[in-house]
Design a protein around this motif. Structure first.
Motif, PDB file in Angstrom:
ATOM      1  N   VAL A  15      -7.160   9.781  -2.211  1.00  0.00           N
ATOM      2  CA  VAL A  15      -7.016   8.400  -1.244  1.00  0.00           C
ATOM      3  C   VAL A  15      -6.335   8.673   0.024  1.00  0.00           C
ATOM      4  CG1 VAL A  15      -6.951   7.068  -3.232  1.00  0.00           C
ATOM      5  CG2 VAL A  15      -5.075   7.384  -2.263  1.00  0.00           C
ATOM      6  N   HIS A  16      -6.662   7.872   0.950  1.00  0.00           N
ATOM      7  CA  HIS A  16      -5.659   7.899   2.081  1.00  0.00           C
ATOM      8  C   HIS A  16      -4.374   7.292   2.002  1.00  0.00           C
ATOM      9  CE1 HIS A  16      -9.087   8.904   4.792  1.00  0.00           C
ATOM     10  NE2 HIS A  16      -9.792   7.865   4.290  1.00  0.00           N
ATOM     11  N   LYS A  17      -3.246   7.877   2.427  1.00  0.00           N
ATOM     12  CA  LYS A  17      -1.994   7.270   2.033  1.00  0.00           C
ATOM     13  C   LYS A  17      -2.060   6.128   3.010  1.00  0.00           C
ATOM     14  CE  LYS A  17       1.507  10.223   2.580  1.00  0.00           C
ATOM     15  NZ  LYS A  17       2.315  11.104   3.222  1.00  0.00           N
ATOM     16  N   ALA A  18      -1.562   4.932   2.176  1.00  0.00           N
ATOM     17  CA  ALA A  18      -1.523   3.526   3.068  1.00  0.00           C
ATOM     18  C   ALA A  18      -0.220   3.232   3.299  1.00  0.00           C
ATOM     19  CB  ALA A  18      -2.295   2.471   2.322  1.00  0.00           C
ATOM     20  N   GLU A  19      -0.038   2.465   4.367  1.00  0.00           N
ATOM     21  CA  GLU A  19       1.307   1.869   4.486  1.00  0.00           C
ATOM     22  C   GLU A  19       1.301   0.450   3.937  1.00  0.00           C
ATOM     23  OE1 GLU A  19       3.104   0.989   8.721  1.00  0.00           O
ATOM     24  OE2 GLU A  19       1.669   2.663   8.835  1.00  0.00           O
ATOM     25  N   PHE A  46      -5.035  -8.126  -5.261  1.00  0.00           N
ATOM     26  CA  PHE A  46      -5.252  -6.923  -4.557  1.00  0.00           C
ATOM     27  C   PHE A  46      -3.910  -6.561  -4.178  1.00  0.00           C
ATOM     28  CE2 PHE A  46      -9.029  -9.618  -4.545  1.00  0.00           C
ATOM     29  CZ  PHE A  46      -9.948  -8.831  -4.805  1.00  0.00           C
ATOM     30  N   GLU A  47      -4.108  -4.936  -3.789  1.00  0.00           N
ATOM     31  CA  GLU A  47      -2.956  -4.592  -2.887  1.00  0.00           C
ATOM     32  C   GLU A  47      -3.568  -4.156  -1.516  1.00  0.00           C
ATOM     33  OE1 GLU A  47       0.328  -2.308  -4.676  1.00  0.00           O
ATOM     34  OE2 GLU A  47      -0.311  -3.180  -6.905  1.00  0.00           O
ATOM     35  N   PHE A  48      -3.211  -4.382  -0.550  1.00  0.00           N
ATOM     36  CA  PHE A  48      -3.629  -3.761   0.644  1.00  0.00           C
ATOM     37  C   PHE A  48      -2.682  -3.117   1.660  1.00  0.00           C
ATOM     38  CE2 PHE A  48      -6.152  -8.311   1.012  1.00  0.00           C
ATOM     39  CZ  PHE A  48      -6.863  -7.757  -0.012  1.00  0.00           C
ATOM     40  N   VAL A  87       5.094  12.255  -5.845  1.00  0.00           N
ATOM     41  CA  VAL A  87       5.671  11.254  -5.013  1.00  0.00           C
ATOM     42  C   VAL A  87       6.277   9.887  -5.835  1.00  0.00           C
ATOM     43  CG1 VAL A  87       5.003   9.535  -3.067  1.00  0.00           C
ATOM     44  CG2 VAL A  87       3.787  11.712  -3.173  1.00  0.00           C
ATOM     45  N   TYR A  88       5.455   9.670  -6.750  1.00  0.00           N
ATOM     46  CA  TYR A  88       5.759   8.331  -7.495  1.00  0.00           C
ATOM     47  C   TYR A  88       4.998   8.308  -8.948  1.00  0.00           C
ATOM     48  CZ  TYR A  88       6.478   3.273  -8.056  1.00  0.00           C
ATOM     49  OH  TYR A  88       6.797   2.133  -8.915  1.00  0.00           O
ATOM     50  N   SER A  89       5.727   7.695  -9.840  1.00  0.00           N
ATOM     51  CA  SER A  89       4.823   7.221 -10.975  1.00  0.00           C
ATOM     52  C   SER A  89       5.271   5.889 -11.233  1.00  0.00           C
ATOM     53  CB  SER A  89       5.308   8.153 -12.303  1.00  0.00           C
ATOM     54  OG  SER A  89       4.784   9.386 -12.012  1.00  0.00           O
ATOM     55  N   GLY A  90       4.306   5.045 -11.157  1.00  0.00           N
ATOM     56  CA  GLY A  90       4.413   3.618 -11.329  1.00  0.00           C
ATOM     57  C   GLY A  90       4.061   3.412 -12.908  1.00  0.00           C
ATOM     58  N   LYS A  91       4.007   2.140 -13.329  1.00  0.00           N
ATOM     59  CA  LYS A  91       3.788   1.867 -14.867  1.00  0.00           C
ATOM     60  C   LYS A  91       2.409   2.444 -15.242  1.00  0.00           C
ATOM     61  CE  LYS A  91       3.964  -2.715 -14.318  1.00  0.00           C
ATOM     62  NZ  LYS A  91       4.734  -2.738 -12.968  1.00  0.00           N
ATOM     63  N   VAL A  92       1.408   2.742 -14.455  1.00  0.00           N
ATOM     64  CA  VAL A  92       0.253   3.158 -15.042  1.00  0.00           C
ATOM     65  C   VAL A  92      -0.296   4.604 -14.183  1.00  0.00           C
ATOM     66  CG1 VAL A  92      -2.284   2.779 -15.117  1.00  0.00           C
ATOM     67  CG2 VAL A  92      -0.637   0.975 -15.848  1.00  0.00           C
ATOM     68  N   ARG A  93      -0.128   4.631 -12.953  1.00  0.00           N
ATOM     69  CA  ARG A  93      -0.450   5.646 -11.990  1.00  0.00           C
ATOM     70  C   ARG A  93       0.294   6.636 -11.594  1.00  0.00           C
ATOM     71  NH1 ARG A  93      -4.820   2.460 -11.596  1.00  0.00           N
ATOM     72  NH2 ARG A  93      -3.171   0.852 -11.724  1.00  0.00           N
ATOM     73  N   ASP A  94       0.130   7.961 -11.678  1.00  0.00           N
ATOM     74  CA  ASP A  94       0.905   8.879 -10.991  1.00  0.00           C
ATOM     75  C   ASP A  94       0.324   9.579  -9.539  1.00  0.00           C
ATOM     76  OD1 ASP A  94       2.389   9.079 -13.442  1.00  0.00           O
ATOM     77  OD2 ASP A  94       0.965  10.426 -14.266  1.00  0.00           O
ATOM     78  N   THR A 122       5.462 -11.599  -4.707  1.00  0.00           N
ATOM     79  CA  THR A 122       6.307 -10.320  -3.864  1.00  0.00           C
ATOM     80  C   THR A 122       5.895  -9.434  -4.754  1.00  0.00           C
ATOM     81  OG1 THR A 122       7.941 -11.126  -5.302  1.00  0.00           O
ATOM     82  CG2 THR A 122       8.408 -11.969  -3.211  1.00  0.00           C
ATOM     83  N   LYS A 123       6.365  -8.019  -4.344  1.00  0.00           N
ATOM     84  CA  LYS A 123       5.989  -6.561  -5.138  1.00  0.00           C
ATOM     85  C   LYS A 123       7.391  -6.456  -5.605  1.00  0.00           C
ATOM     86  CE  LYS A 123       3.415  -2.927  -3.610  1.00  0.00           C
ATOM     87  NZ  LYS A 123       3.330  -2.198  -4.869  1.00  0.00           N
ATOM     88  N   ALA A 124       7.488  -6.648  -7.061  1.00  0.00           N
ATOM     89  CA  ALA A 124       8.850  -6.340  -7.381  1.00  0.00           C
ATOM     90  C   ALA A 124       8.978  -4.874  -7.646  1.00  0.00           C
ATOM     91  CB  ALA A 124       9.048  -7.322  -8.852  1.00  0.00           C
ATOM     92  N   SER A 141     -11.537   0.797   2.518  1.00  0.00           N
ATOM     93  CA  SER A 141     -10.790   1.074   1.217  1.00  0.00           C
ATOM     94  C   SER A 141      -9.950   2.232   1.424  1.00  0.00           C
ATOM     95  CB  SER A 141     -11.602   0.985   0.018  1.00  0.00           C
ATOM     96  OG  SER A 141     -11.963   2.368  -0.369  1.00  0.00           O
ATOM     97  N   HIS A 142      -9.027   2.750   0.480  1.00  0.00           N
ATOM     98  CA  HIS A 142      -8.241   3.918   0.769  1.00  0.00           C
ATOM     99  C   HIS A 142      -9.053   5.057   0.154  1.00  0.00           C
ATOM    100  CE1 HIS A 142      -5.925   3.674  -3.453  1.00  0.00           C
ATOM    101  NE2 HIS A 142      -7.058   3.084  -3.867  1.00  0.00           N
ATOM    102  N   LEU A 143     -10.234   4.828  -0.625  1.00  0.00           N
ATOM    103  CA  LEU A 143     -10.790   5.815  -1.332  1.00  0.00           C
ATOM    104  C   LEU A 143     -11.344   6.898  -0.365  1.00  0.00           C
ATOM    105  CD1 LEU A 143     -11.890   6.992  -4.089  1.00  0.00           C
ATOM    106  CD2 LEU A 143     -13.987   5.602  -3.924  1.00  0.00           C
TER     107      LEU A 143
END
Ligand SMILES: Nc1ncnc2c1ncn2[C@@H]1O[C@H](COP(=O)(O)OP(=O)(O)OP(=O)(O)O)[C@@H](O)[C@H]1O
Ligand SMILES: [Mg+2]
Length: 297
Positions: free
Chosen positions: A98-102, A207-209, A13-20, A152-154, A72-74
């Motif tokens: 995890v649960h996919k979160a919006e 935190f990211e909600f 789906v996505y690879s961020g700076k740290v997580r895949d 903001t989330k850049a 939590s999403h866990l």
């Protein structure tokens, strides 16, 4: 998009700076925390051994410890619960289902101490995220009370921008912004109090909600050294910035170089990588009182 550190036979789906992130079906994601390390928002070439497992172990600890404060999403960190394609030894201890979160388009930062970008702004204008603060504060001083300071989330590669509460309310609506503030402050306060008993100051955290089944839930990672500033309490002295339990050795090294903090990153010496790895483990062990050797992987 960045190449994932661990290729898994699930939709990537996505690879961020740290997580895949992989799609695990049924509205679930499989999040793999890599050993990638970023500094000044640039991912370094050298991985920090076991960093991903430490971050995962710490998030798992906090999700459990803070479960009464918020959902939590866990779903699970137990490999037996993962899709078969992800039941691989090298993923142990660094992966969660995890649960996919919006996800909300803001980062929910809480600051208990004034440092980093907030300190820079205060020096410039006497404000923090646009809100006035008492005069005469010193670098790293404890704020009169913790403050919800969203950003903001850049997009990848860009820097998040600090915003006022009102600007966050414009982005997500006033009611939800209030809910985020209350949840973030409660989580931070509980985490801060726990860490304080173990000689660690959590100076600030992000935190990211997101919404999981219509409910506001904590997603991403929680109160880790990557999302927070952890300071050894015995080295805290207002007027300077204490060393933190994380990538401090990396930042210190980078500060000695003539590097403009844009990619490509410079090469990190092995000693710097090892020093950082040791600090991540020490932070985990101090906060949780557990031995990292007992964590799977
Ligand atoms: N349960 C979830 N559902 C959907 N997205 C999530 C969930 N938990 C975390 N995320 C998102 O997954 C990504 C985690 O990747 P990582 O932390 O490596 O990214 P990052 O580099 O910090 O941020 P960026 O998103 O800017 O790349 C983040 O974008 C985060 O918002
Ligand atoms: Mg992140």
């Amino acid at each position: 998009m960045r190449e994932p550190a661990y290729k898994i036979d699930l939709p990537h789906v996505y690879s961020g700076k740290v997580r895949d992130i992989y799609d695990a079906g049924d509205n679930r994601y499989l999040m793999v925390t890599s050993d990638r390390i970023s500094a000044f928002d640039v991912v370094m070439n050298e991985p920090v051994p076991n960093k991903g497992r430490v971050l995962m172990a710490m998030s798992a600890f906090w999700f459990e410890h803070l479960s009464e404060i918020g959902a939590s999403h866990l779903i699970s960190t137990d490999m037996a619960d993962f899709p078969e394609q992800a039941q691989r030894p090298e993923l142990a201890g660094r992966t969660m289902l995890v649960h996919k979160a919006e996800m909300l388009p803001i980062e929910c930062i809480v600051r208990g101490y004034i440092t980093g970008s907030a300190w820079k702004e205060y020096q410039r204008s006497g404000t923090m995220h646009g809100e006035a603060l008492p005069t005469g504060m010193q670098e790293s001083e404890q704020l009169p009370e913790p403050v919800f300071t969203p950003s903001t989330k850049a997009e990848d590669g860009l820097h998040d921008e600090n915003i006022s509460f009102d600007a966050a309310a414009d982005l997500v609506g006033t009611e939800l912004a209030n809910q985020c503030r209350d949840l973030a402050l409660s989580l931070y306060t509980a985490g801060r109090d726990h860490a304080a008993e173990r000689g660690i100051i959590i100076a600030d955290t992000k935190f990211e909600f997101g919404f999981v089944n219509g409910q506001l839930a904590v997603a991403d990672e929680v109160l880790t050294p990557d999302s927070s500033r952890f300071w050894p309490a015995d080295q805290w002295m207002p007027g300077s910035t204490p060393p933190s339990f994380d990538k401090q050795p990396v930042r210190d090294h980078l500060d000695t170089l003539d590097w403009d903090k844009t990619p490509p990153p410079p090469t990190l010496p092995e000693s710097v990588v090892q020093a950082s790895a040791a600090r991540y483990v020490e932070g985990y062990e101090r906060i949780t009182g557990k031995s990292f050797a007992d964590w799977p992987g």
